[in-house]
Design an enzyme around this catalytic site. Structure first.
Site, short mmCIF file in Angstrom:
data_model
loop_
_atom_site.label_atom_id
_atom_site.label_comp_id
_atom_site.label_asym_id
_atom_site.label_seq_id
_atom_site.Cartn_x
_atom_site.Cartn_y
_atom_site.Cartn_z
N HIS A 46 0.82 -1.23 0.00
CA HIS A 46 0.00 0.00 0.00
C HIS A 46 0.86 1.28 0.00
O HIS A 46 0.50 2.28 0.60
CB HIS A 46 -0.98 -0.03 1.18
CG HIS A 46 -0.34 -0.11 2.53
ND1 HIS A 46 -0.90 -0.79 3.59
CD2 HIS A 46 0.82 0.41 3.02
CE1 HIS A 46 -0.12 -0.67 4.65
NE2 HIS A 46 0.93 0.06 4.34
N GLU A 50 4.24 -5.62 8.24
CA GLU A 50 2.88 -5.35 7.73
C GLU A 50 2.29 -6.59 7.06
O GLU A 50 1.07 -6.71 6.95
CB GLU A 50 2.90 -4.19 6.73
CG GLU A 50 3.12 -2.83 7.36
CD GLU A 50 3.09 -1.69 6.34
OE1 GLU A 50 2.96 -0.54 6.76
OE2 GLU A 50 3.19 -1.94 5.11
#
Ligand code: DHB
Ligand code: FE
Length: 280
Positions: free
Chosen positions: A12, A240
């Protein structure tokens, strides 16, 4: 009944959002990337999920260090793009689906996952960049959005196992929602990157390739990887990737890999994408 029709994993990286917003995603550097993400855009067009559950982390945009939240869900009917220091991204506001959020929240809590429920929530690049990757620049996002956030920016972070199991609980919740809707679940962030300290700029594509292979074929192995290994091999922000495990837990143990793609580097990250479907 509601049905999960696919699980997608994507990094992202905020740069991607900036470049799309400024119509700069072309030229020698970006053309292979645009080509590489096109199958995700095609998948979204072909499958048109009514709802995307986006598993992401807030990067200190909506939440602050006042409260450190391991897991939470958005309950609202609208989510504005967060102001991350440069004003809000010029992307559509997300339409939520409060009835499904409430159902998932209730189901998770009855299953003994005590999550935070946010009635107001601004969503940062962790959520909006994946939507831009999937849908480019529409006037309105084509799906309703349920933000599901994981506290990965401050220690202690949840384990991969916990993420996988909460994914299973989300699947159970979606499967028991009475409306006839289709749902895609997106795991975001990762894969290897480190944005600070002596190892800033670390990218470990070999490790990511092995991690992704196991993630797809043998998720039970991947979920038990320690934080220390992820930190060492994939960098401080590489952790993440545990958010992809929420998505993976919401899928069957055996899946079809529709497509996977890596592009190195995008900003400081080994950009990675995967599209998974259940076999039956
Ligand atoms: C980058 C990647 C991230 O996941 C993030 O949250 C911020 C920056 C990067 O590679 O620049
Ligand atoms: Fe991030």
């Amino acid at each position: 009944m509601a049905k999960i029709i696919g699980g997608l994993g994507t990094s992202h990286i905020p740069t991607i959002g900036k470049v799309i917003d400024h119509d700069e995603m072309h030229g020698d550097y970006w053309d292979p990337f645009v080509k590489g993400i096109q199958p995700a855009r095609d998948w979204m067009k072909e499958n048109q999920p009514d709802v995307c559950i986006v598993v992401y982390n807030d990067h200190g945009s909506n939440f602050s260090l006042k409260d450190i939240i391991p897991f939470g869900i958005g309950m609202a009917d609208k989510y504005l793009p967060a102001d991350e220091g440069y004003g809000r991204r010029n992307v559509p506001t997300c339409d939520g689906y409060p009835a499904l959020s409430a159902h998932i929240a209730e189901s998770l809590i009855l299953d003994e996952f005590d999550i935070v429920m946010s009635n107001e929530l601004d969503v940062d690049h962790g959520l909006t960049v994946p939507l831009s990757i999937m849908y480019d620049q529409p006037e309105k996002w084509p799906c309703k959005v349920i933000p599901f956030y994981v506290g990965v920016v401050q220690y202690p972070q949840p384990t991969g196992n916990r993420c996988y199991n909460i994914g299973k609980a989300i699947r159970k919740a979606v499967d028991s929602f009475l409306e006839d809707i289709t749902v895609a679940i997106l795991g975001t962030g990762g894969l290897s990157h480190q944005l600070q300290g002596q190892r800033a700029g670390l990218i470990n594509q070999d490790y990511d390739k092995k991690w992704l292979r196991n993630f797809i074929d043998e998720p039970l192995k991947t979920k038990d990887i320690s934080h220390t290994e992820l930190l060492r091999e994939a960098g401080s922000e590489g952790i993440e990737a545990i958010m992809w495990l929420v998505m993976r837990g919401a899928m069957d143990e055996e899946v079809n890999e529709v497509y996977s793609f890596m592009h190195t580097p995008v900003s400081n990250t080994n950009y990675s994408l995967t599209i998974l479907e259940n076999k039956k």
